[in-house]
Design a protein around this motif. Structure first.
Motif, PDB file in Angstrom:
ATOM      1  N   ARG A 157       0.846  -1.188   0.000  1.00  0.00           N
ATOM      2  CA  ARG A 157       0.000   0.000   0.000  1.00  0.00           C
ATOM      3  C   ARG A 157       0.882   1.238   0.000  1.00  0.00           C
ATOM      4  O   ARG A 157       1.854   1.319   0.750  1.00  0.00           O
ATOM      5  CB  ARG A 157      -0.909  -0.001   1.228  1.00  0.00           C
ATOM      6  N   VAL A 158       0.528   2.226  -0.832  1.00  0.00           N
ATOM      7  CA  VAL A 158       1.308   3.460  -0.894  1.00  0.00           C
ATOM      8  C   VAL A 158       0.493   4.689  -0.490  1.00  0.00           C
ATOM      9  O   VAL A 158       1.065   5.746  -0.268  1.00  0.00           O
ATOM     10  CB  VAL A 158       1.916   3.682  -2.295  1.00  0.00           C
ATOM     11  N   SER A 159      -0.838   4.570  -0.406  1.00  0.00           N
ATOM     12  CA  SER A 159      -1.635   5.693   0.089  1.00  0.00           C
ATOM     13  C   SER A 159      -1.596   5.701   1.607  1.00  0.00           C
ATOM     14  O   SER A 159      -1.223   4.709   2.255  1.00  0.00           O
ATOM     15  CB  SER A 159      -3.070   5.609  -0.430  1.00  0.00           C
ATOM     16  N   SER A 160      -2.005   6.799   2.203  1.00  0.00           N
ATOM     17  CA  SER A 160      -1.813   7.021   3.638  1.00  0.00           C
ATOM     18  C   SER A 160      -2.722   6.180   4.511  1.00  0.00           C
ATOM     19  O   SER A 160      -2.452   6.004   5.701  1.00  0.00           O
ATOM     20  CB  SER A 160      -2.045   8.498   3.956  1.00  0.00           C
ATOM     21  N   GLY A 161      -3.812   5.675   3.949  1.00  0.00           N
ATOM     22  CA  GLY A 161      -4.796   4.965   4.759  1.00  0.00           C
ATOM     23  C   GLY A 161      -5.888   5.873   5.278  1.00  0.00           C
ATOM     24  O   GLY A 161      -6.856   5.402   5.871  1.00  0.00           O
ATOM     25  N   GLU A 162      -5.760   7.179   5.061  1.00  0.00           N
ATOM     26  CA  GLU A 162      -6.784   8.128   5.484  1.00  0.00           C
ATOM     27  C   GLU A 162      -7.626   8.536   4.287  1.00  0.00           C
ATOM     28  O   GLU A 162      -7.101   8.776   3.199  1.00  0.00           O
ATOM     29  CB  GLU A 162      -6.156   9.350   6.128  1.00  0.00           C
ATOM     30  N   GLY A 163      -8.942   8.631   4.497  1.00  0.00           N
ATOM     31  CA  GLY A 163      -9.851   8.951   3.409  1.00  0.00           C
ATOM     32  C   GLY A 163      -9.924   7.823   2.407  1.00  0.00           C
ATOM     33  O   GLY A 163      -9.370   6.738   2.611  1.00  0.00           O
ATOM     34  N   ALA A 164     -10.618   8.053   1.302  1.00  0.00           N
ATOM     35  CA  ALA A 164     -10.730   7.077   0.225  1.00  0.00           C
ATOM     36  C   ALA A 164      -9.912   7.541  -0.968  1.00  0.00           C
ATOM     37  O   ALA A 164      -9.752   8.743  -1.197  1.00  0.00           O
ATOM     38  CB  ALA A 164     -12.189   6.912  -0.196  1.00  0.00           C
ATOM     39  N   THR A 165      -9.367   6.598  -1.717  1.00  0.00           N
ATOM     40  CA  THR A 165      -8.632   6.921  -2.938  1.00  0.00           C
ATOM     41  C   THR A 165      -9.233   6.159  -4.103  1.00  0.00           C
ATOM     42  O   THR A 165      -9.879   5.124  -3.931  1.00  0.00           O
ATOM     43  CB  THR A 165      -7.141   6.552  -2.821  1.00  0.00           C
ATOM     44  N   THR A 166      -9.016   6.657  -5.311  1.00  0.00           N
ATOM     45  CA  THR A 166      -9.539   6.004  -6.499  1.00  0.00           C
ATOM     46  C   THR A 166      -8.717   6.421  -7.711  1.00  0.00           C
ATOM     47  O   THR A 166      -7.956   7.390  -7.663  1.00  0.00           O
ATOM     48  CB  THR A 166     -11.032   6.354  -6.722  1.00  0.00           C
ATOM     49  N   CYS A 167      -8.868   5.673  -8.797  1.00  0.00           N
ATOM     50  CA  CYS A 167      -8.354   6.075 -10.103  1.00  0.00           C
ATOM     51  C   CYS A 167      -6.846   6.337 -10.098  1.00  0.00           C
ATOM     52  O   CYS A 167      -6.380   7.391 -10.541  1.00  0.00           O
ATOM     53  CB  CYS A 167      -9.080   7.316 -10.617  1.00  0.00           C
ATOM     54  N   SER A 168      -6.054   5.385  -9.617  1.00  0.00           N
ATOM     55  CA  SER A 168      -4.603   5.573  -9.596  1.00  0.00           C
ATOM     56  C   SER A 168      -4.000   5.233 -10.957  1.00  0.00           C
ATOM     57  O   SER A 168      -4.489   4.348 -11.667  1.00  0.00           O
ATOM     58  CB  SER A 168      -3.974   4.712  -8.510  1.00  0.00           C
ATOM     59  N   TYR A 169      -2.914   5.923 -11.313  1.00  0.00           N
ATOM     60  CA  TYR A 169      -2.346   5.815 -12.655  1.00  0.00           C
ATOM     61  C   TYR A 169      -0.891   6.261 -12.603  1.00  0.00           C
ATOM     62  O   TYR A 169      -0.574   7.248 -11.943  1.00  0.00           O
ATOM     63  CB  TYR A 169      -3.138   6.726 -13.604  1.00  0.00           C
ATOM     64  N   PHE A 170      -0.017   5.539 -13.281  1.00  0.00           N
ATOM     65  CA  PHE A 170       1.397   5.916 -13.323  1.00  0.00           C
ATOM     66  C   PHE A 170       1.654   7.019 -14.355  1.00  0.00           C
ATOM     67  O   PHE A 170       1.069   7.009 -15.449  1.00  0.00           O
ATOM     68  CB  PHE A 170       2.269   4.719 -13.713  1.00  0.00           C
ATOM     69  N   PHE A 171       2.540   7.949 -14.022  1.00  0.00           N
ATOM     70  CA  PHE A 171       3.105   8.830 -15.030  1.00  0.00           C
ATOM     71  C   PHE A 171       3.916   7.977 -16.015  1.00  0.00           C
ATOM     72  O   PHE A 171       4.406   6.896 -15.654  1.00  0.00           O
ATOM     73  CB  PHE A 171       4.016   9.878 -14.383  1.00  0.00           C
ATOM     74  N   PRO A 172       4.077   8.429 -17.257  1.00  0.00           N
ATOM     75  CA  PRO A 172       4.769   7.598 -18.264  1.00  0.00           C
ATOM     76  C   PRO A 172       6.176   7.169 -17.855  1.00  0.00           C
ATOM     77  O   PRO A 172       6.606   6.063 -18.202  1.00  0.00           O
ATOM     78  CB  PRO A 172       4.802   8.505 -19.495  1.00  0.00           C
ATOM     79  N   ASP A 173       6.901   8.018 -17.111  1.00  0.00           N
ATOM     80  CA  ASP A 173       8.258   7.655 -16.733  1.00  0.00           C
ATOM     81  C   ASP A 173       8.311   6.778 -15.487  1.00  0.00           C
ATOM     82  O   ASP A 173       9.397   6.359 -15.052  1.00  0.00           O
ATOM     83  CB  ASP A 173       9.119   8.899 -16.527  1.00  0.00           C
ATOM     84  N   GLY A 174       7.161   6.485 -14.887  1.00  0.00           N
ATOM     85  CA  GLY A 174       7.105   5.631 -13.719  1.00  0.00           C
ATOM     86  C   GLY A 174       7.574   6.274 -12.436  1.00  0.00           C
ATOM     87  O   GLY A 174       7.626   5.621 -11.386  1.00  0.00           O
ATOM     88  N   LYS A 175       7.902   7.574 -12.479  1.00  0.00           N
ATOM     89  CA  LYS A 175       8.489   8.233 -11.313  1.00  0.00           C
ATOM     90  C   LYS A 175       7.457   8.956 -10.446  1.00  0.00           C
ATOM     91  O   LYS A 175       7.789   9.436  -9.360  1.00  0.00           O
ATOM     92  CB  LYS A 175       9.565   9.226 -11.759  1.00  0.00           C
ATOM     93  N   ARG A 176       6.204   9.054 -10.925  1.00  0.00           N
ATOM     94  CA  ARG A 176       5.139   9.657 -10.139  1.00  0.00           C
ATOM     95  C   ARG A 176       3.871   8.843 -10.354  1.00  0.00           C
ATOM     96  O   ARG A 176       3.726   8.139 -11.360  1.00  0.00           O
ATOM     97  CB  ARG A 176       4.871  11.110 -10.567  1.00  0.00           C
ATOM     98  N   ILE A 177       2.950   8.929  -9.391  1.00  0.00           N
ATOM     99  CA  ILE A 177       1.626   8.338  -9.557  1.00  0.00           C
ATOM    100  C   ILE A 177       0.589   9.446  -9.463  1.00  0.00           C
ATOM    101  O   ILE A 177       0.805  10.487  -8.842  1.00  0.00           O
ATOM    102  CB  ILE A 177       1.342   7.234  -8.525  1.00  0.00           C
ATOM    103  N   LEU A 178      -0.531   9.199 -10.103  1.00  0.00           N
ATOM    104  CA  LEU A 178      -1.640  10.142 -10.204  1.00  0.00           C
ATOM    105  C   LEU A 178      -2.853   9.447  -9.601  1.00  0.00           C
ATOM    106  O   LEU A 178      -3.117   8.288  -9.898  1.00  0.00           O
ATOM    107  CB  LEU A 178      -1.865  10.458 -11.685  1.00  0.00           C
ATOM    108  N   TYR A 179      -3.599  10.135  -8.741  1.00  0.00           N
ATOM    109  CA  TYR A 179      -4.753   9.498  -8.110  1.00  0.00           C
ATOM    110  C   TYR A 179      -5.693  10.561  -7.555  1.00  0.00           C
ATOM    111  O   TYR A 179      -5.362  11.750  -7.523  1.00  0.00           O
ATOM    112  CB  TYR A 179      -4.306   8.545  -6.999  1.00  0.00           C
ATOM    113  N   SER A 180      -6.872  10.118  -7.121  1.00  0.00           N
ATOM    114  CA  SER A 180      -7.823  11.010  -6.462  1.00  0.00           C
ATOM    115  C   SER A 180      -8.031  10.548  -5.032  1.00  0.00           C
ATOM    116  O   SER A 180      -7.992   9.351  -4.741  1.00  0.00           O
ATOM    117  CB  SER A 180      -9.158  11.027  -7.210  1.00  0.00           C
ATOM    118  N   SER A 181      -8.270  11.501  -4.133  1.00  0.00           N
ATOM    119  CA  SER A 181      -8.426  11.181  -2.725  1.00  0.00           C
ATOM    120  C   SER A 181      -9.379  12.164  -2.060  1.00  0.00           C
ATOM    121  O   SER A 181      -9.493  13.324  -2.471  1.00  0.00           O
ATOM    122  CB  SER A 181      -7.067  11.225  -2.021  1.00  0.00           C
ATOM    123  N   THR A 182     -10.044  11.675  -1.002  1.00  0.00           N
ATOM    124  CA  THR A 182     -10.914  12.525  -0.184  1.00  0.00           C
ATOM    125  C   THR A 182     -10.204  12.977   1.088  1.00  0.00           C
ATOM    126  O   THR A 182     -10.834  13.527   1.993  1.00  0.00           O
ATOM    127  CB  THR A 182     -12.192  11.770   0.211  1.00  0.00           C
TER     128      THR A 182
END
Length: 283
Positions: free
Chosen positions: A20-45
């Protein structure tokens, strides 16, 4: 408090190890890697607090909840160095990024309807690219970045429009009829690809940019037997890919097009459990 909510994990495909890489607080959804693999993109409450947002109200049938607390973030693949990209009091989610890393595509309710928007990777330059009444979401860029594919509902009758607006006021939608659309990356020249009258969603371009793989219950329009289908970008050549009698959805190709990852309810320990599957794609 948030540990019962959906969280983000990363997996090593070769070993099957995940963490797990999210904090465990709130809900997350729609995670996606940046093309270079060095960042992730996601939504959170998480900005609204550590607790899970309230569940949908199923008294009105099967609905998706559009939690207004969702905003879009980026982070390092280990969950550190979090940067918030959107900050408005309505739903921002379903974000993906072009293969050259130049633009993010996402869905927002910020202007009163569920539309597609693009923005720069740092959250600047937000541009609305769809304007028709109805839900526009789940968008992806083609491999060359010139086009987008997404799922959309288009209420047309007074009853459909009334139902859509009533649910939207409660931050909900009823995803019973969704069709696949394509357009240029700026939203121009939109074309409806499917006309199945079913719940067709989770479209993704083949690497060649001329075909689309997606999930649909068109073989079981009153039920939840979703299978993977493929179709040419002009709507021709519709072909069923999976024949499993439970849910198959969210298909995506590996960058080289040789592997397909998707989610499925098949072979699960408990009814409704969803797991990830990887398969070779052989033409």
């Amino acid at each position: 408090p948030g540990m019962g909510c959906d969280q983000i994990f990363v997996m090593d495909v070769a070993s099957g190890e995940f963490r797990r890489v999210s904090s465990g607080e709130g809900a997350t959804t729609c995670s996606y890697f940046f093309p270079d693999g060095k960042r992730i993109l996601y939504s959170s409450t998480v900005a609204a607090g550590p607790d899970c947002p309230p569940p949908p109200d199923y008294s009105k049938g099967y609905v998706w909840k559009l939690h207004p607390e969702y905003d879009i973030y980026t982070a390092d693949p280990d969950g550190g160095n979090v940067v918030r990209l959107t900050d408005n009091p309505d739903y921002d989610a379903e974000a993906t990024i072009s293969t050259d890393g130049s633009r993010i595509l996402f869905t927002s309710l910020r202007d009163g309807d569920l539309d597609l928007y693009t923005m720069n990777p740092d959250g600047s330059g937000v541009t609305r690219i769809t304007r028709e009444l109805g839900y526009d979401g789940g968008g992806f860029f083609s491999r060359d970045g010139r086009r987008i594919v997404w799922r959309a509902s288009r209420p047309t009758t007074p009853e459909e429009i009334g139902d859509y607006r009533e649910l939207l006021a409660e931050h909900q939608i009823r995803p019973m009829v969704l069709e696949i659309w394509v357009a240029n990356a700026d939203g121009s020249d939109p074309v409806q690809v499917t006309r199945a009258g079913a719940a067709s969603f989770a479209p993704y371009f083949f690497p060649d940019g001329k075909r689309i793989i997606f999930s649909s219950n068109m073989a079981d329009p009153r039920g939840r037997d979703f299978d993977l289908w493929m179709v040419n970008d002009d709507g021709s050549g519709l072909e069923r890919v999976t024949f499993n009698d439970t849910f198959d959805g969210f298909p995506m190709f590996s960058p080289d097009g040789t592997r397909l990852v998707f989610a499925s309810n098949r072979h699960n320990a408990r009814k409704g459990d969803t797991n990830l599957f990887v398969a070779d794609w052989i033409e």
